[in-house]
Design an enzyme around this catalytic site. Structure first.
Site, PDB file in Angstrom:
ATOM      1  N   ASP A  12       0.820  -1.212   0.000  1.00 37.62           N
ATOM      2  CA  ASP A  12       0.000   0.000   0.000  1.00 37.62           C
ATOM      3  C   ASP A  12       0.859   1.268   0.000  1.00 37.62           C
ATOM      4  OD1 ASP A  12      -2.224   1.901   0.758  1.00 37.62           O
ATOM      5  OD2 ASP A  12      -3.268  -0.014   0.876  1.00 37.62           O
ATOM      6  N   SER A  62      -6.635   4.491  -1.291  1.00 39.75           N
ATOM      7  CA  SER A  62      -6.763   3.058  -1.008  1.00 39.75           C
ATOM      8  C   SER A  62      -8.156   2.523  -1.314  1.00 39.75           C
ATOM      9  CB  SER A  62      -6.392   2.773   0.447  1.00 39.75           C
ATOM     10  OG  SER A  62      -5.042   3.111   0.664  1.00 39.75           O
ATOM     11  N   ARG A 153     -15.109  26.243   1.349  1.00 40.77           N
ATOM     12  CA  ARG A 153     -14.430  25.186   2.124  1.00 40.77           C
ATOM     13  C   ARG A 153     -13.563  24.317   1.226  1.00 40.77           C
ATOM     14  NH1 ARG A 153     -17.513  22.402   7.178  1.00 40.77           N
ATOM     15  NH2 ARG A 153     -16.089  20.692   6.714  1.00 40.77           N
ATOM     16  N   ARG A 191     -25.368  18.941   7.769  1.00 37.84           N
ATOM     17  CA  ARG A 191     -25.644  17.500   7.882  1.00 37.84           C
ATOM     18  C   ARG A 191     -25.768  17.070   9.340  1.00 37.84           C
ATOM     19  NH1 ARG A 191     -19.673  15.282   5.984  1.00 37.84           N
ATOM     20  NH2 ARG A 191     -18.556  16.131   7.757  1.00 37.84           N
ATOM     21  N   ARG A 261     -22.374  14.339  -4.076  1.00 41.14           N
ATOM     22  CA  ARG A 261     -22.048  13.666  -2.803  1.00 41.14           C
ATOM     23  C   ARG A 261     -23.255  13.767  -1.869  1.00 41.14           C
ATOM     24  NH1 ARG A 261     -16.731  14.554   1.012  1.00 41.14           N
ATOM     25  NH2 ARG A 261     -17.878  14.629   2.974  1.00 41.14           N
ATOM     26  N   ASP A 263     -23.924  13.162   1.550  1.00 40.78           N
ATOM     27  CA  ASP A 263     -24.070  13.452   2.984  1.00 40.78           C
ATOM     28  C   ASP A 263     -24.619  14.837   3.300  1.00 40.78           C
ATOM     29  OD1 ASP A 263     -21.659  14.509   2.111  1.00 40.78           O
ATOM     30  OD2 ASP A 263     -20.571  14.098   3.959  1.00 40.78           O
ATOM     31  N   ARG A 264     -24.195  15.846   2.561  1.00 45.01           N
ATOM     32  CA  ARG A 264     -24.658  17.207   2.844  1.00 45.01           C
ATOM     33  C   ARG A 264     -25.837  17.620   1.948  1.00 45.01           C
ATOM     34  NH1 ARG A 264     -21.808  20.053   6.445  1.00 45.01           N
ATOM     35  NH2 ARG A 264     -19.752  19.288   7.047  1.00 45.01           N
ATOM     36  N   HIS A 407       2.390   8.663   5.298  1.00 43.96           N
ATOM     37  CA  HIS A 407       1.553   9.830   5.630  1.00 43.96           C
ATOM     38  C   HIS A 407       2.196  10.736   6.681  1.00 43.96           C
ATOM     39  CE1 HIS A 407      -1.906   9.460   3.122  1.00 43.96           C
ATOM     40  NE2 HIS A 407      -2.157   8.218   3.499  1.00 43.96           N
TER      41      HIS A 407
END
EC number: 5.4.2.12
Length: 511
Positions: A12, A62, A153, A191, A261, A263-264, A407
């Site tokens: 990975d 990933s 944002r 949300r 998307r 969710d919001r 990371h």
């Protein structure tokens, strides 16, 4: 009888590039990887951009990587799916859009377009709004109104005027559309069940209530003068010369919500579509019987039509192995366990018949640079035991270290991570070869290959670099130009299993 397992080994975050500065993959001592690379057929694969269903130039990740690997095809993410539909003309033939337009045309109703007004590409893309305006014009609509949600944002906090100017230019050029309301996403895209915020956005759109202005740019200028920036702009109404709102959403109108998307998008959609809505009082004259279209599937609770329905990934690699009566093992440590199971199976939680899973716990440390080997040795020990027990025909394995330690943006720990993985890789692959089996050694995306930015800062993100693929079988040739979606067909090829028609990827082994 000894099994001859075929293994798919995912390192990975192990990308490839020539420059060695800040490149832990190049700097690490990895005698086993190098031995397999030199001894066996190898190539590189594209693991970013449109090759994995993302916008061109966007780094892989990933989740996307394992979805593509397991599906054996390019799995288009929502943004790219819509972009491709626009490019190839499918968008303007989309029956759900055409039905919403017909509803407006035949009943002399308005079409309202709403969504996030930016090119951030996280929740929406302004180009999708422009494509809808072109479609409305082509179909002869005149009453088309835009309710713009300001971003701030996913793009800079004071960029709203750029997007409003782009929209005004497109309205002029296309010849249809008027901005009817403007609101910061803080209100329209909540949300967290902060219904007082949502209500302000709803009342501006449905009742024309709220601060009123003659233009969208005036809204922004006034907000900025008061120290209120894009995301937080109070839901405001655009008015005509006589002071009346340009448009309100009314009974029987058509609405297309162009965010992709979910969710919001759910709360404001429920407010417009849910007959049993009780989270605030919508008032007696709230708009009813709307022809409400969501760009993608938002939620079961939203009573609307869906333009781009969910793609069901049938015949992923695990399902095909199961159908052929083959035993398969999925193994990883905690950090990448969902990837070798849920994502590898196309978003399916349940195991397939004949599938076994082994989860090795990731170490409990604050950050993985403190323990770069993570649980690689434990994963390796468990897997070697399984290989020696002759239980599995196919093995799917993930070593998390190059990504999780990468990371941190720290070179030395990431080098240690790769050296630990290389040691484990050697034992695993040699155990497979000793059984007469074969391994595909590859990665899902880059990360450990760039740990320092050009300005010398830590680089903690993924990269768009290619990833390796080695097939430990002599006497074969691998073709160039492969993608992650070609790995499952290659694994099936090694096992002598025909790939299903749903897998549009092709084996990397040249015939």
């Amino acid at each position: 009888m000894s099994k001859k397992p075929a293994a798919l080994i995912i390192l990975d975050g192990f990308g490839l590039r020539n420059e060695t500065v800040g490149n832990a993959v190049a700097l690490a001592k990895k005698p086993n990887f190098d031995r397999y690379w030199n001894q066996y057929p190898h190539q590189t694969l594209t693991a970013s951009g449109e090759a994995v269903g993302l916008p061109e130039g966007q780094m892989g990740n990933s989740e996307v990587g394992h979805l593509n690997i397991g599906a054996g095809r390019i799995v288009y993410q929502s943004l790219t799916r819509v972009n491709v539909a626009i490019r190839e003309g499918e968008f303007e033939r989309n029956q759900t859009f055409l039905d919403a337009i017909s509803n407006a045309k035949e009943n002399n109703k308005a079409l309202h377009l709403f969504g996030l007004l930016s090119d951030g590409g996280v929740h929406s893309h302004i180009n999708h709004l422009f494509a809808l305006l072109k479609l409305a014009k082509k179909e002869g609509l005149t009453k088309v109104y835009i309710h713009g949600f300001l971003d701030g944002r996913d793009v800079g906090p004071q960029t709203a005027k750029t997007y409003i100017n782009q929209l005004n230019d497109q309205i002029k050029e296309i010849g249809v559309g008027e901005i009817a309301s403007i609101s910061g996403r803080y209100y329209s895209m909540d949300r967290d069940k902060r219904w007082d915020r949502v209500e302000k956005a709803y009342r501006a759109m449905a009742y024309g209530e709220g601060p009123s202005y003659r233009s969208a740019l005036d809204v922004v200028d006034d907000s900025y003068a008061n120290g209120i920036y894009d995301e937080f702009v109070i839901p405001s109404v655009i008015t005509k010369e006589n002071g009346e709102p340009v448009a309100k959403i009314q009974d029987g109108d058509s609405v297309i919500f162009y965010n992709f998307r979910p969710d919001r998008a759910i709360q404001i959609s429920n407010t417009f579509t849910n007959k049993d809505f009780r989270d605030f009082d919508r008032g007696e004259n709230y708009p009813k019987n709307l022809y409400f279209v969501c760009l993608t599937h938002f939620s079961e609770t939203v009573d609307g039509y869906v333009a781009f329905k969910p793609i069901n990934l049938d015949n992923t690699v695990g399902e095909v192995l199961s159908q052929h009566g083959l035993k398969q093992l999925r193994i990883a440590e905690t950090e990448k366990y969902p990837h070798v199971t849920f994502f590898m199976s196309g978003g399916r939680e349940a195991e397939f018949p004949g599938e076994e899973r082994i989860l090795i716990n990731s170490p409990k440390v604050a950050t993985y640079d403190l323990k770069p080997e993570m649980s690689a040795y434990e994963v390796k020990d468990a897997l070697v035991k399984e290989i020696e027990a002759d239980k599995h025909d196919a093995i799917i394995l993930n070593f998390a270290n190059p990504d999780m330690v990468g990371h941190s943006g720290m070179v030395e720990p990431t080098i240690k991570a790769i050296e630990a993985v290389d040691e484990c890789l050697g034992e695993v692959v040699d155990a497979i070869l000793a059984k007469g089996g074969h391994a595909i050694i590859t990665a899902d995306h880059g990360n450990a290959d760039i740990l320092i930015t050009e300005s010398g800062e830590p680089h903690t993100a993924h990269t768009t670099n290619p990833v390796p693929v080695i097939v430990t079988k002599e006497g074969i040739t691998l073709r160039e130009g492969g993608i992650l979606g070609d790995l499952a067909p290659t694994l099936l090829d090694l096992l002598g299993v025909e790939k299903p028609k749903e897998m549009t990827g092709t084996s990397l082994i040249q015939k």
